[in-house]
Scaffold this active site. Structure first.
Site, PDB file in Angstrom:
ATOM      1  N   THR A  45       0.931  -1.229   0.045  1.00 36.11           N
ATOM      2  CA  THR A  45       0.216  -0.157  -0.040  1.00 36.11           C
ATOM      3  C   THR A  45       0.792   1.321   0.064  1.00 36.11           C
ATOM      4  OG1 THR A  45      -1.667  -1.285   1.328  1.00 36.11           O
ATOM      5  CG2 THR A  45      -1.729   1.187   1.285  1.00 36.11           C
ATOM      6  N   GLY A  46       0.361   2.187  -0.589  1.00 33.88           N
ATOM      7  CA  GLY A  46       1.148   3.564  -0.603  1.00 33.88           C
ATOM      8  C   GLY A  46       1.308   4.149  -1.972  1.00 33.88           C
ATOM      9  N   SER A  47       1.995   5.212  -2.241  1.00 30.68           N
ATOM     10  CA  SER A  47       2.047   5.990  -3.298  1.00 30.68           C
ATOM     11  C   SER A  47       3.077   5.201  -4.213  1.00 30.68           C
ATOM     12  CB  SER A  47       2.722   7.515  -3.234  1.00 30.68           C
ATOM     13  OG  SER A  47       3.865   7.503  -2.348  1.00 30.68           O
ATOM     14  N   THR A  48       4.174   4.702  -3.733  1.00 33.42           N
ATOM     15  CA  THR A  48       5.225   3.791  -4.574  1.00 33.42           C
ATOM     16  C   THR A  48       4.663   2.591  -5.124  1.00 33.42           C
ATOM     17  OG1 THR A  48       6.846   4.569  -2.665  1.00 33.42           O
ATOM     18  CG2 THR A  48       7.542   3.120  -4.540  1.00 33.42           C
ATOM     19  N   ASP A  59       8.605   3.394   5.078  1.00 35.75           N
ATOM     20  CA  ASP A  59       8.738   4.749   5.421  1.00 35.75           C
ATOM     21  C   ASP A  59      10.207   5.075   5.845  1.00 35.75           C
ATOM     22  OD1 ASP A  59       6.077   5.639   5.317  1.00 35.75           O
ATOM     23  OD2 ASP A  59       5.735   4.217   6.991  1.00 35.75           O
ATOM     24  N   GLY A  81       3.600   1.606   7.630  1.00 34.31           N
ATOM     25  CA  GLY A  81       2.531   2.062   8.402  1.00 34.31           C
ATOM     26  C   GLY A  81       2.071   3.505   8.218  1.00 34.31           C
ATOM     27  N   GLU A 100      -0.414  -5.554   5.957  1.00 38.20           N
ATOM     28  CA  GLU A 100       1.042  -5.337   5.168  1.00 38.20           C
ATOM     29  C   GLU A 100       1.952  -6.683   6.053  1.00 38.20           C
ATOM     30  OE1 GLU A 100       1.311  -1.106   3.482  1.00 38.20           O
ATOM     31  OE2 GLU A 100       2.255  -1.650   5.404  1.00 38.20           O
TER      32      GLU A 100
HETATM   33  C1  5RP Z   1       1.593   1.984   4.364  1.00 37.59           C
HETATM   34  C2  5RP Z   1       2.919   1.783   4.250  1.00 37.59           C
HETATM   35  C3  5RP Z   1       3.630   2.446   2.988  1.00 37.59           C
HETATM   36  O1  5RP Z   1       4.670   1.425   2.278  1.00 37.59           O
HETATM   37  C4  5RP Z   1       4.775   3.500   3.473  1.00 37.59           C
HETATM   38  O2  5RP Z   1       3.972   4.296   4.241  1.00 37.59           O
HETATM   39  C5  5RP Z   1       5.430   4.254   2.220  1.00 37.59           C
HETATM   40  O3  5RP Z   1       4.624   4.772   1.583  1.00 37.59           O
HETATM   41  P1  5RP Z   1       4.855   5.776   0.161  1.00 37.59           P
HETATM   42  O4  5RP Z   1       5.133   4.703  -0.938  1.00 37.59           O
HETATM   43  O5  5RP Z   1       3.708   6.173  -0.100  1.00 37.59           O
HETATM   44  O6  5RP Z   1       6.142   6.539   0.469  1.00 37.59           O
HETATM   45  O7  5RP Z   1       3.585   1.190   5.017  1.00 37.59           O
HETATM   46  O8  5RP Z   1       0.950   1.635   5.397  1.00 37.59           O
END
Ligand code: 5RP
Length: 220
Positions: free
Chosen positions: A28-31, A84, A95, A103
């Site tokens: 989950t997340g933008s990446t 993160d 998270g 996850e």
């Molecule tokens: C979500 C996560 C994401 O992997 C983490 O926050 C990184 O997010 P992003 O790819 O948006 O920087 O742990 O619960």
């Protein structure tokens, strides 16, 4: 290269690791959202796709995938997710998007966990990013008091409810020099559902997007 370009590049590098017929877990997340965009050519060629959040499930369905339940697929071959923070021991903080519990389940149930980050996430010591804890709502203040005793500064993520109906406490001010130990200790606190440290089940591969390209690191 800006952070968005790095996220796109590392997502592309992760998609190149997919093989026909695998059972794939998607974080989950933008990446990861960029990773989902790369999955088009794999439609119909993957045995099963499992999502770590409702948002990822929605995006996968929009991209034309049927999303399976982990309870039906058994263990997964590959799990791809962001983080993160990451350190040289392949320990992570996750998270930031609040999806840490699902996850962690997918990471645990996968033969290979590939973590995709840009170089801003690379740290010597975990803890500059506030540590997310998913907690049962009635335990919010109790868990917060335990965090203060550990010299943390707990902040309730206001107005946020996880996919599991719980709260998130973000713990600032921690310097996590022994991640497996802190993960185990915080896991024992009554009311904590999941600690956002991924050290007992670290990443197997970290792909880091840098200005010069994507670097691959493999855990021995
Ligand atoms: C979500 C996560 C994401 O992997 C983490 O926050 C990184 O997010 P992003 O790819 O948006 O920087 O742990 O619960």
């Amino acid at each position: 290269m800006d952070q968005g370009d790095k996220k796109r590049q590392v997502a592309k590098a992760a998609a190149a690791l997919i093989e026909p017929g695998i059972r794939l877990g998607v974080g989950t997340g933008s990446t990861v959202n960029h990773f989902i965009e790369e999955l088009g050519p794999w439609r119909g060629r993957i045995e099963a796709v499992v999502a770590s959040s409702r948002e990822t499930e929605r995006r996968l369905r929009t991209a034309g995938f049927e999303v399976a339940d982990l309870a039906d697929t058994g263990d997964l071959d590959l799990y791809v997710d962001g983080a993160d923070e990451a350190n040289k021991h392949f320990h992570l903080i996750k998270g930031g998007g609040g999806a840490l519990t699902r996850e962690k389940i997918l990471a645990a149930a996968s033969r290979r966990f590939v973590c995709i980050i840009d170089d801003s996430k690379w740290v010597a010591v975990l803890g500059r990013f506030p540590l997310p804890l998913e907690v049962i709502p009635m335990a919010q203040s109790y868990v917060s008091r335990q965090m203060v005793r550990s010299r943390g500064l707990p902040v309730l993520r206001k107005g946020f409810v996880t996919d599991n109906g719980n709260a998130i406490i973000d713990v600032h001010n921690l310097s996590i020099t022994n991640p497996p130990d802190v993960e185990a200790r915080f896991n024992q606190i009554a009311g904590v559902v999941t600690v956002g440290i991924f050290a007992q089940r670290p990443a197997d591969v970290i792909l880091v997007a840098e200005d010069g390209g994507v670097k691959r690191l493999d855990r021995r």
